[in-house]
Scaffold this motif. Sequence first.
Motif, mmCIF file in Angstrom:
data_model
loop_
_atom_site.group_PDB
_atom_site.id
_atom_site.type_symbol
_atom_site.label_atom_id
_atom_site.label_comp_id
_atom_site.label_asym_id
_atom_site.label_seq_id
_atom_site.Cartn_x
_atom_site.Cartn_y
_atom_site.Cartn_z
ATOM 1 N N ASN A 29 0.855 -1.187 0.000
ATOM 2 C CA ASN A 29 0.000 0.000 0.000
ATOM 3 C C ASN A 29 0.886 1.230 0.000
ATOM 4 O O ASN A 29 1.874 1.286 0.746
ATOM 5 N N PHE A 30 0.513 2.210 -0.795
ATOM 6 C CA PHE A 30 1.320 3.442 -0.850
ATOM 7 C C PHE A 30 0.502 4.584 -1.461
ATOM 8 O O PHE A 30 -0.513 4.344 -2.120
ATOM 9 N N LYS A 31 0.945 5.808 -1.206
ATOM 10 C CA LYS A 31 0.266 6.991 -1.754
ATOM 11 C C LYS A 31 0.501 7.037 -3.250
ATOM 12 O O LYS A 31 1.638 6.854 -3.715
ATOM 13 N N GLY A 32 -0.568 7.312 -3.980
ATOM 14 C CA GLY A 32 -0.421 7.415 -5.425
ATOM 15 C C GLY A 32 -1.781 7.597 -6.055
ATOM 16 O O GLY A 32 -2.795 7.214 -5.463
ATOM 17 N N PRO A 33 -1.848 8.168 -7.258
ATOM 18 C CA PRO A 33 -3.140 8.427 -7.908
ATOM 19 C C PRO A 33 -3.750 7.155 -8.506
ATOM 20 O O PRO A 33 -3.026 6.219 -8.867
ATOM 21 N N ALA A 34 -5.066 7.169 -8.648
ATOM 22 C CA ALA A 34 -5.778 6.007 -9.208
ATOM 23 C C ALA A 34 -5.329 5.729 -10.640
ATOM 24 O O ALA A 34 -5.486 4.605 -11.137
ATOM 25 N N SER A 35 -4.777 6.747 -11.300
ATOM 26 C CA SER A 35 -4.347 6.559 -12.698
ATOM 27 C C SER A 35 -3.214 5.530 -12.813
ATOM 28 O O SER A 35 -2.893 5.071 -13.901
ATOM 29 N N LEU A 36 -2.623 5.159 -11.678
ATOM 30 C CA LEU A 36 -1.537 4.168 -11.718
ATOM 31 C C LEU A 36 -2.045 2.734 -11.882
ATOM 32 O O LEU A 36 -1.265 1.824 -12.145
ATOM 33 N N VAL A 37 -3.368 2.540 -11.698
ATOM 34 C CA VAL A 37 -3.899 1.164 -11.768
ATOM 35 C C VAL A 37 -3.539 0.547 -13.128
ATOM 36 O O VAL A 37 -3.750 1.145 -14.179
ATOM 37 N N GLY A 38 -2.959 -0.633 -13.084
ATOM 38 C CA GLY A 38 -2.549 -1.320 -14.317
ATOM 39 C C GLY A 38 -1.077 -1.115 -14.656
ATOM 40 O O GLY A 38 -0.561 -1.748 -15.559
ATOM 41 N N SER A 39 -0.393 -0.218 -13.897
ATOM 42 C CA SER A 39 1.040 -0.005 -14.174
ATOM 43 C C SER A 39 1.873 -0.776 -13.159
ATOM 44 O O SER A 39 1.458 -0.980 -12.019
ATOM 45 N N VAL A 40 3.074 -1.138 -13.600
ATOM 46 C CA VAL A 40 4.043 -1.691 -12.657
ATOM 47 C C VAL A 40 4.946 -0.535 -12.252
ATOM 48 O O VAL A 40 5.577 0.100 -13.099
ATOM 49 N N VAL A 41 4.946 -0.213 -10.947
ATOM 50 C CA VAL A 41 5.722 0.938 -10.470
ATOM 51 C C VAL A 41 6.736 0.471 -9.426
ATOM 52 O O VAL A 41 6.617 -0.629 -8.866
ATOM 53 N N ARG A 42 7.708 1.358 -9.182
ATOM 54 C CA ARG A 42 8.724 1.035 -8.181
ATOM 55 C C ARG A 42 8.331 1.680 -6.855
ATOM 56 O O ARG A 42 7.983 2.858 -6.805
ATOM 57 N N VAL A 43 8.373 0.876 -5.807
ATOM 58 C CA VAL A 43 7.956 1.361 -4.482
ATOM 59 C C VAL A 43 9.076 1.076 -3.490
ATOM 60 O O VAL A 43 9.557 -0.061 -3.384
ATOM 61 N N ARG A 44 9.484 2.149 -2.797
ATOM 62 C CA ARG A 44 10.515 1.966 -1.765
ATOM 63 C C ARG A 44 9.809 1.620 -0.461
ATOM 64 O O ARG A 44 8.940 2.367 0.018
ATOM 65 N N VAL A 45 10.154 0.478 0.115
ATOM 66 C CA VAL A 45 9.430 -0.031 1.283
ATOM 67 C C VAL A 45 9.865 0.738 2.538
ATOM 68 O O VAL A 45 11.062 0.866 2.815
ATOM 69 N N SER A 46 8.856 1.257 3.278
ATOM 70 C CA SER A 46 9.176 1.997 4.499
ATOM 71 C C SER A 46 8.720 1.247 5.750
ATOM 72 O O SER A 46 9.153 1.561 6.856
ATOM 73 N N GLU A 47 7.811 0.290 5.610
ATOM 74 C CA GLU A 47 7.260 -0.386 6.780
ATOM 75 C C GLU A 47 6.851 -1.820 6.426
ATOM 76 O O GLU A 47 6.222 -2.053 5.389
ATOM 77 N N GLY A 48 7.230 -2.751 7.292
ATOM 78 C CA GLY A 48 6.793 -4.138 7.107
ATOM 79 C C GLY A 48 5.772 -4.470 8.178
ATOM 80 O O GLY A 48 6.059 -4.341 9.366
ATOM 81 N N LEU A 49 4.574 -4.910 7.760
ATOM 82 C CA LEU A 49 3.498 -5.217 8.714
ATOM 83 C C LEU A 49 3.225 -6.722 8.682
ATOM 84 O O LEU A 49 3.856 -7.468 7.935
ATOM 85 N N SER A 50 2.220 -7.151 9.476
ATOM 86 C CA SER A 50 2.022 -8.611 9.573
ATOM 87 C C SER A 50 1.575 -9.243 8.254
ATOM 88 O O SER A 50 1.956 -10.371 7.953
ATOM 89 N N ASN A 51 0.761 -8.498 7.466
ATOM 90 C CA ASN A 51 0.291 -9.109 6.213
ATOM 91 C C ASN A 51 0.574 -8.272 4.982
ATOM 92 O O ASN A 51 0.035 -8.557 3.909
ATOM 93 N N SER A 52 1.328 -7.217 5.124
ATOM 94 C CA SER A 52 1.548 -6.334 3.982
ATOM 95 C C SER A 52 2.778 -5.466 4.226
ATOM 96 O O SER A 52 3.385 -5.523 5.294
ATOM 97 N N ILE A 53 3.098 -4.698 3.191
ATOM 98 C CA ILE A 53 4.159 -3.691 3.355
ATOM 99 C C ILE A 53 3.593 -2.332 2.956
ATOM 100 O O ILE A 53 2.618 -2.255 2.210
ATOM 101 N N ARG A 54 4.233 -1.285 3.469
ATOM 102 C CA ARG A 54 3.878 0.065 3.034
ATOM 103 C C ARG A 54 5.123 0.723 2.476
ATOM 104 O O ARG A 54 6.245 0.350 2.852
ATOM 105 N N GLY A 55 4.932 1.720 1.626
ATOM 106 C CA GLY A 55 6.094 2.377 1.078
ATOM 107 C C GLY A 55 5.741 3.638 0.335
ATOM 108 O O GLY A 55 4.617 4.155 0.446
ATOM 109 N N GLU A 56 6.731 4.153 -0.396
ATOM 110 C CA GLU A 56 6.537 5.387 -1.187
ATOM 111 C C GLU A 56 6.939 5.107 -2.623
ATOM 112 O O GLU A 56 7.882 4.352 -2.867
#
Length: 435
Positions: free
Chosen positions: A405-432
Amino acid sequence: MQSKLVYIETYGCQMNEYDSDRIRNAVGGMPVDTPEEADIVIVNTCAIRDKADQKAFSGLGKYKHLKARKPDMILGVAGCVAQLYGDRLLQKIPHLDFVLGPRAIPRLPDLISRIEQAKERPVETSYDVEELFEVEPYHREGKVTAFVSVQQGCNKKCSYCIVPYVRGDEVNRPLPEILREAENLVGKGVREITFVGQTVNSWTENGRKFGDLLRAAADIDGLERIRFTTSYPRDITKRMIDAMKDVDKVCRHIHLPVQSGSNRVLALMKRTYTREWFSDTVKRLKDAVPDLAISTDIIVGYPGETDRDFEDTMDLMREVEFESSFSFKFSPRPGTPAAGLPKEETVPDETAGARLMELQAFQKEVTLRKNVERVGKTEEVLVEGPSKHGPESVSGRTSHNRIANFKGPASLVGSVVRVRVSEGLSNSIRGELSV
Ligand code: SF4
């Protein structure tokens, strides 16, 4: 058939989700969100786990009042419970209009006509359906991932499993059909295809093996990613491993159910491999694809499982450190060899429950640790849709099948993007988002 409004309630595995989408297309109807709006309501059932069939019965029972209010509404049951119980379901559930086995989905339009025109209550549970793969699944506009079936049924006959009895023997789908369905989906905006089959990697056709299928699919223009599930450990071949290594589009994740770490229990389960063989296969996979994520399924409390056997399973869990695991207490499925084992072999529920808790607690720790270890790394994420975690956020999956999960516009749906991981959680990661 005139366009109908269709509501499908789905229980069970990914194969059933896929079948529900095929059912939608077979009816040619418009999906609706509530049964009250629907002309046709279908409960697509699962028989794999304990109480799954009871759930299906109560799922059907709750439509009694709706059917009384809307007598023209057609109510059907599909899936494994339909196959298993056949016309007994019509006797048990008087407000039910039809019964449809998993292999007979292409015959659904015929069933609906028989109900509408001849007022029949048809049952179609034949295994021998020539047009087995003819109905492709409904695809919701805007969805960027999709399943494509490559086989039906299973030839393995693990002692605890009902699947071969309800879905029949393995039938593999011809390669051109698989590729055509995948290409059509890519034409509709799909970026990631998951090939599905009960033992997907046993797929074979005219001398071609599963590795050849992966290579052929990778040639589809516009397809970004390929996944597959569920792999059977014994059917991992060099050709498959080589394809996983060579083909960039193949995601770095495999779901590889081991079920137990004890050779004694594996033999009782008729899993056809040993713990050593499984460990060696994991090593071969990791040597070829070093960053590979492996998930698994485990059954605890199989009849006759001792403390020592369970310790072997925990030992394997420690050795492999699966990215995630789906674990369950054994529950007998009527009609399977394991259901006929002597009562004295049964593992007391309390013991099985304690083992399950221990295993799940261990897995939770490993999954969290592995997610935390991604912090600071940059992952490629296929954006699948909006995130539930705040506005202007999107959600997708990494190649390893982690939810990101990360901040980003809905227009990104369908794209493969690069995300820098900032947090590891029990079932997911978060990043920018990273450039
Ligand atoms: S491989 Fe075993 S567990 Fe999997 S579907 Fe076939 S019989 Fe069932």
